[in-house]
Motif scaffolding. Structure first.
Motif, PDB file in Angstrom:
ATOM      1  N   LEU A   1      35.064  10.469  30.649  1.00 15.81           N
ATOM      2  CA  LEU A   1      35.627   8.908  30.641  1.00 15.81           C
ATOM      3  C   LEU A   1      34.721   7.918  30.166  1.00 15.81           C
ATOM      4  CD1 LEU A   1      37.014   9.013  34.420  1.00 15.81           C
ATOM      5  CD2 LEU A   1      37.882   9.074  32.662  1.00 15.81           C
TER       6      LEU A   1
ATOM      7  N   LEU B   1      40.639  20.018  34.837  1.00 12.66           N
ATOM      8  CA  LEU B   1      39.459  20.446  34.005  1.00 12.66           C
ATOM      9  C   LEU B   1      38.686  20.895  34.452  1.00 12.66           C
ATOM     10  CD1 LEU B   1      37.878  17.353  32.076  1.00 12.66           C
ATOM     11  CD2 LEU B   1      39.549  17.882  31.245  1.00 12.66           C
TER      12      LEU B   1
ATOM     13  N   ASP C   1      37.702   5.934  38.830  1.00  8.91           N
ATOM     14  CA  ASP C   1      37.326   6.531  39.897  1.00  8.91           C
ATOM     15  C   ASP C   1      36.838   6.584  41.026  1.00  8.91           C
ATOM     16  OD1 ASP C   1      35.476   8.963  39.625  1.00  8.91           O
ATOM     17  OD2 ASP C   1      34.304   7.850  38.268  1.00  8.91           O
TER      18      ASP C   1
ATOM     19  N   VAL D   1      40.978   9.318  38.492  1.00 10.73           N
ATOM     20  CA  VAL D   1      40.718  10.735  39.249  1.00 10.73           C
ATOM     21  C   VAL D   1      40.664  10.329  40.695  1.00 10.73           C
ATOM     22  CG1 VAL D   1      37.991  11.098  38.706  1.00 10.73           C
ATOM     23  CG2 VAL D   1      38.824   9.621  36.899  1.00 10.73           C
TER      24      VAL D   1
ATOM     25  N   HIS E   1      39.629  13.299  44.587  1.00 10.21           N
ATOM     26  CA  HIS E   1      39.768  14.485  44.630  1.00 10.21           C
ATOM     27  C   HIS E   1      40.764  14.698  45.638  1.00 10.21           C
ATOM     28  CE1 HIS E   1      35.208  14.439  42.626  1.00 10.21           C
ATOM     29  NE2 HIS E   1      35.598  15.485  43.084  1.00 10.21           N
TER      30      HIS E   1
ATOM     31  N   LYS F   1      34.947  15.124  33.963  1.00 10.46           N
ATOM     32  CA  LYS F   1      35.748  14.291  34.364  1.00 10.46           C
ATOM     33  C   LYS F   1      34.125  12.777  33.834  1.00 10.46           C
ATOM     34  CE  LYS F   1      36.071  15.149  38.568  1.00 10.46           C
ATOM     35  NZ  LYS F   1      35.701  15.159  39.432  1.00 10.46           N
ATOM     36  N   SER F   2      33.476  12.905  34.336  1.00 13.38           N
ATOM     37  CA  SER F   2      32.835  10.917  34.218  1.00 13.38           C
ATOM     38  C   SER F   2      32.737  11.388  32.060  1.00 13.38           C
ATOM     39  CB  SER F   2      31.286  11.460  35.192  1.00 13.38           C
ATOM     40  OG  SER F   2      31.029  12.170  34.750  1.00 13.38           O
TER      41      SER F   2
ATOM     42  N   ASN G   1      40.631  21.727  29.124  1.00 11.72           N
ATOM     43  CA  ASN G   1      41.431  20.731  30.184  1.00 11.72           C
ATOM     44  C   ASN G   1      42.312  22.753  29.879  1.00 11.72           C
ATOM     45  OD1 ASN G   1      42.115  20.873  27.471  1.00 11.72           O
ATOM     46  ND2 ASN G   1      44.232  19.502  27.728  1.00 11.72           N
TER      47      ASN G   1
ATOM     48  N   LEU H   1      43.317  12.805  36.858  1.00  8.46           N
ATOM     49  CA  LEU H   1      42.393  13.415  36.007  1.00  8.46           C
ATOM     50  C   LEU H   1      41.760  14.324  37.161  1.00  8.46           C
ATOM     51  CD1 LEU H   1      41.098  14.707  33.479  1.00  8.46           C
ATOM     52  CD2 LEU H   1      39.417  12.304  33.697  1.00  8.46           C
ATOM     53  N   MET H   2      41.583  15.915  36.827  1.00 14.46           N
ATOM     54  CA  MET H   2      41.385  16.349  37.644  1.00 14.46           C
ATOM     55  C   MET H   2      40.263  17.033  37.649  1.00 14.46           C
ATOM     56  SD  MET H   2      43.781  16.826  40.998  1.00 14.46           S
ATOM     57  CE  MET H   2      42.755  16.785  42.270  1.00 14.46           C
ATOM     58  N   GLY H   3      39.144  17.849  38.541  1.00 17.43           N
ATOM     59  CA  GLY H   3      38.211  18.901  38.500  1.00 17.43           C
ATOM     60  C   GLY H   3      36.567  18.957  39.487  1.00 17.43           C
TER      61      GLY H   3
ATOM     62  N   THR I   1      45.961  16.154  34.877  1.00 13.44           N
ATOM     63  CA  THR I   1      45.189  16.919  33.942  1.00 13.44           C
ATOM     64  C   THR I   1      44.116  17.821  34.233  1.00 13.44           C
ATOM     65  OG1 THR I   1      45.823  15.808  31.972  1.00 13.44           O
ATOM     66  CG2 THR I   1      43.129  16.748  31.710  1.00 13.44           C
TER      67      THR I   1
END
Lengths: 525, 314
Positions: free
Chosen positions: A50, A217, A169, A200, A202, A46-47, A222, A38-40, A215
């Protein structure tokens, strides 16, 4: 069959806080037996997503199905009961208790239904740990473990509670290379056994190594979900940043690099990071330092300011070698640091603006044995005006100020010292856009006055708006230097002032790709 | 501008002054027939409070710096013995030197262990409390050391200048010095900064370890002065002197508005806190309460005052 193979299915999730819409209809599905990244960017949602999955937050709209069963109530307990386990970034273990005691915390095996049975707990822990291929003695107190081992215990704890969906995370930000490898092989084994893992991070190199699906965001939506192999770094960055127009623009400045540098850092290493860092900054220059979380940027700043010990190397100020073993010595050498954590390192929250502003230069404000109250107040009032700090008087406690105004107080503390070399670590974190702009302008102004400025920031738009050069750090090392020309070339020729924002956005895109590539090209351990 | 030096300015900060005035007025009315307001009684209160007040001034610095010193009472006892012994053998000046050196030495040990070795001051001074008491007992062979030098007795504790007991003069002079040091000097700022936010203070170039060392040196030295005052007042040095004073001193300082967690406090508040405890003690005696009842009443009043003084800020 394809329906039931989804471990988690979140559909049309919306969430707003007050009037602020954080999630605007997110669909997120994780298949059993896969690692799903899960990226963004920060603030993409994101958080929040979650937290909804963990049952900490209730979505405003949307439905969640876990293993084919619709979730009707949202609480941490129902989430856990349905098999969702969160591996906390800030570890949730109790340091003084043993591994086994932590794994079975609050559900300890009992003897005679009353007494805690530590031996059974240890044996059961040993079984779990060996199944997961972990080599940790369950009788060891957690505080004696490395960060990597603690994370393993955290995972063992989740698994022992029958978690079949694990959320991690930014799990690797505090791990060493070997520990990352170990974590990855464990995650691969768990997913091969059918667990669904939400990952999750970076760090795109990690995503490309561990995840099957991703995915992305952006702004609470998304924008892409696909198998990882369909993506290149550029695509991911493109999706994360989008067609956003930057709010800051670069203003060309000239730096005289013929004179000797204001600051030279030669092969400097710290206790853990940085490793062998070398660079120089000239008077009137703004040097940006970019890098991912844990790349060693703040550690570098701390070594330069004498907080962390310098284990090897040399620092020269205006050609003279200086010894920096304490902040006091750094200040005497003309170096100032705006630290990363405003609340803990920058300010004494309960004390007044004036008291905080005076702190680094009590000696200058004294006349004989005593503090010169008039001089102190005059100086504080001057700084409040110059920095446009919004406060009724200089005697109000800084904790009553907004984040932006607090940061200005920290800046003011050090501006009053008139430093030749100013290091700013994340100077705009968590402050409003108005204050950000003011701080960016101030940094330029300070450089124009002939100071050497080093700015560390995760917000690339700002970094690019002020920096004459950018260093990229990775794993404690300075991995690459990017010149202004390189940034400009990548951003394309200016076609008119209206396109400035677009240019910055392109430059940001380019820098983000460089930061990620530096990690991909780094030697593996 | 000088008045603006206070950091928090709600009424709770002044609870010790309000409490002092309130209790004083209540006793003045209810105990007027028993001589509460007589000059003699008031001077008596001042005399009894002075020694606690002197230790409380220094304790203000230690608490403001985020540390604590539990050994003050024991140091006072030890210093009364060392100065008494030196007085009988070597004379006045060596006696004073011996008393002060006792404080400086013990303070240097407390300070070094806390600041540079990193043992919490609570533990260091708890240990020192027993050690100093034992050392005093050992040096004096458990018997009182007679103090018979007239100058010593006059300067430390028993003399008067006109109608004013010399003990009161000590409080006024040391109080003025301590108040100025905390409010108006770079040293005072460093104390408050160290206790208010140690990391931020360190990042501002303040040598927080040195600051803590200095604070613990101060309490021990003040305690040794207190010990000499005890010796002068009671005409003898005894290891038991000052027993339990650490609690009265800390109570006085906290009553006076100093934060137990560091970063805020005033010397004047601590002095008034000590006076408040003195007035309560005196009033309770005049009321005819026996010692056990005094102890209970004092406990309740102190907790009440501190509870009222606690700020409500989240």
């Amino acid at each position: 069959m394809s329906e039931s193979s989804n471990a988690v299915e979140m559909t049309g999730i919306k969430k707003s806080f007050g009037g602020l819409q954080v999630l605007r209809g997110v669909d997120f599905a994780v298949k059993q037996g896969t690692v799903h990244a899960l990226m963004g960017e920060n603030g993409a949602g994101k958080s929040t997503l979650l937290k909804i999955l963990q049952g900490i937050l209730t979505p405003t709209e949307g439905s969640i199905t876990v293993f084919g069963r619709q979730m009707n109530s949202f609480s941490a307990a129902t989430s856990r009961a349905s098999g969702i386990g969160m591996i906390f970034q800030e570890l949730s273990l109790i340091p003084s208790l043993t591994v086994a005691q932590n794994i079975f915390l609050s559900r300890e095996p009992r003897k005679f239904g009353l007494l805690v049975d530590d031996r059974t707990a240890r044996e059961r822990s040993r079984v779990i740990m060996s199944e997961l291929g972990m080599d940790v003695d369950p009788a060891t107190p957690v505080q004696k473990l490395s960060t990597g081992q603690m994370q393993m215990v955290e995972i063992a704890k989740a698994i022992s509670q029958d978690a079949r969906i694990l959320i991690l995370d930014e799990p690797t930000s505090a791990l060493t290379g070997v520990e990352v490898e170990r974590l990855f092989s464990l995650l691969k084994r768990l997913s091969a056994d059918g667990a669904a893992i939400v990952y999750v991070s970076h760090r795109m190199d990690e995503i490309f190594e561990i995840a099957e699906e991703v995915t992305i965001l952006r702004d609470g939506r998304n924008v892409a979900t696909a198998p990882v192999r369909q993506f290149e770094i550029q695509d991911v960055v493109e999706h994360m940043i989008g067609k956003r127009v930057g709010s800051f623009s670069w203003r060309p400045r000239s730096v005289d690099r013929t004179r000797s540098p204001a600051l030279e850092v030669r092969s400097v290493s710290g206790p853990n990071k940085p490793i062998n860092a070398s660079f120089e900054v000239y008077s009137g220059e703004v040097l940006g330092i970019a890098g991912l979380l844990g790349s060693g940027r703040s550690e570098l700043a701390r070594v330069m300011f004498g907080i962390d010990a310098m284990t090897s190397g040399e620092i020269r100020v205006k050609g003279q070698a200086v010894r920096i073993r304490s902040p006091r010595e750094a200040m005497e050498a003309g170096i100032a640091l705006i630290p990363e954590s405003r609340a803990r390192e920058g300010l004494i929250a309960a004390h007044s603006i004036r008291t905080n502003l005076s702190l680094p230069r009590l000696g200058d404000l004294a006349r004989g044995l005593f503090l010169d109250g008039t001089k102190e107040t005059a100086s504080a009032t001057g700084l409040i005006q110059r920095l446009r700090i919004k406060a009724t008087s200089s005697s109000v406690p800084v904790r009553t100020l907004s984040g932006g105004n607090q940061q200005k107080v920290v800046l003011g503390k050090w501006l009053a010292m008139n430093p030749e070399i100013l290091i700013l670590d994340e100077p705009t974190a968590g402050i409003d856009i108005g204050s950000k702009t003011e701080i960016v302008d101030l940094i330029r102004e300070l450089a124009d006055e002939g100071r050497a400025i080093i700015i560390i920031s995760s917000e690339l738009a700002e970094l690019l708006a002020v920096s004459d050069r950018v260093l990229i750090m990775s794993d404690g090392r300075i991995a690459r230097e990017v010149s202004r020309d390189e940034i400009s070339v990548a951003a394309g020729e200016p076609t008119g002032s209206a396109d400035e924002g677009v240019q910055i956005a392109k430059a940001e895109h380019n820098l983000q790709v460089l930061i990620q590539e530096v990690r991909l090209n780094a030697p593996t351990y | 501008m000088v008045r603006g030096a206070s950091i928090v300015s709600d009424w709770r900060q002044y609870v010790v002054y309000i409490g002092f005035a309130l209790i004083f007025v209540i006793f003045a009315i209810t105990l007027s027939d028993r001589g509460f307001l007589s000059a003699n009684n008031l001077l008596n209160i001042a005399r009894q409070t002075a020694i606690i007040a002197i230790m409380a001034m220094a304790m203000t610095f230690v608490l403001c710096a985020g540390e604590i010193d539990l050994s003050v009472g024991a140091i006072a006892g030890l210093a009364s013995v060392t100065s008494g012994l030196a007085l009988s053998r070597y004379g006045l000046v060596p006696a004073i030197a011996a008393g002060l050196c006792t404080g400086l030495l013990v303070g240097a040990v407390n300070g070094s262990l806390t600041a540079w070795i990193g043992i919490p001051s609570f533990l260091v001074t708890l240990g020192m409390m027993g050690f100093a008491r034992g050392l005093g007992m050992w040096m004096s062979g458990t018997s009182p050391v007679p103090v018979i030098d007239d100058t010593f007795i006059a300067v430390f504790g028993s003399g008067n200048i006109g109608p004013v007991p010399i003990l009161v003069l000590w409080v006024v002079i040391l109080g003025a010095l301590a108040h100025t040091a905390l409010r108006k000097t770079p040293f005072g700022r460093k104390i408050l900064a160290t206790g208010g936010g140690e990391t931020a203070a360190r990042y501002s170039g303040i040598k927080t370890r040195t600051v803590k060392f200095q604070a613990l040196l101060m309490t021990a030295t003040a305690a040794s002065v207190a010990g000499m005052l005890y010796a002068g007042r009671l005409h003898s040095g005894r290891f038991q002197l000052g027993e339990g004073d650490e609690l009265s001193v800390i109570a006085a300082v906290v009553l006076g508005g100093t934060s137990l967690f560091g970063g805020a406090g005033t010397v004047i508040g601590s002095i008034v806190g000590a006076l408040l405890i003195g007035v309560i003690n005196n009033g309770l005696i005049l009321l005819g309460l026996d010692f056990s009842q005094q102890l209970m009443a004092r406990g309740v009043l102190i907790v009440l005052a501190v509870a009222l003084g606690r700020s409500q800020r989240a």
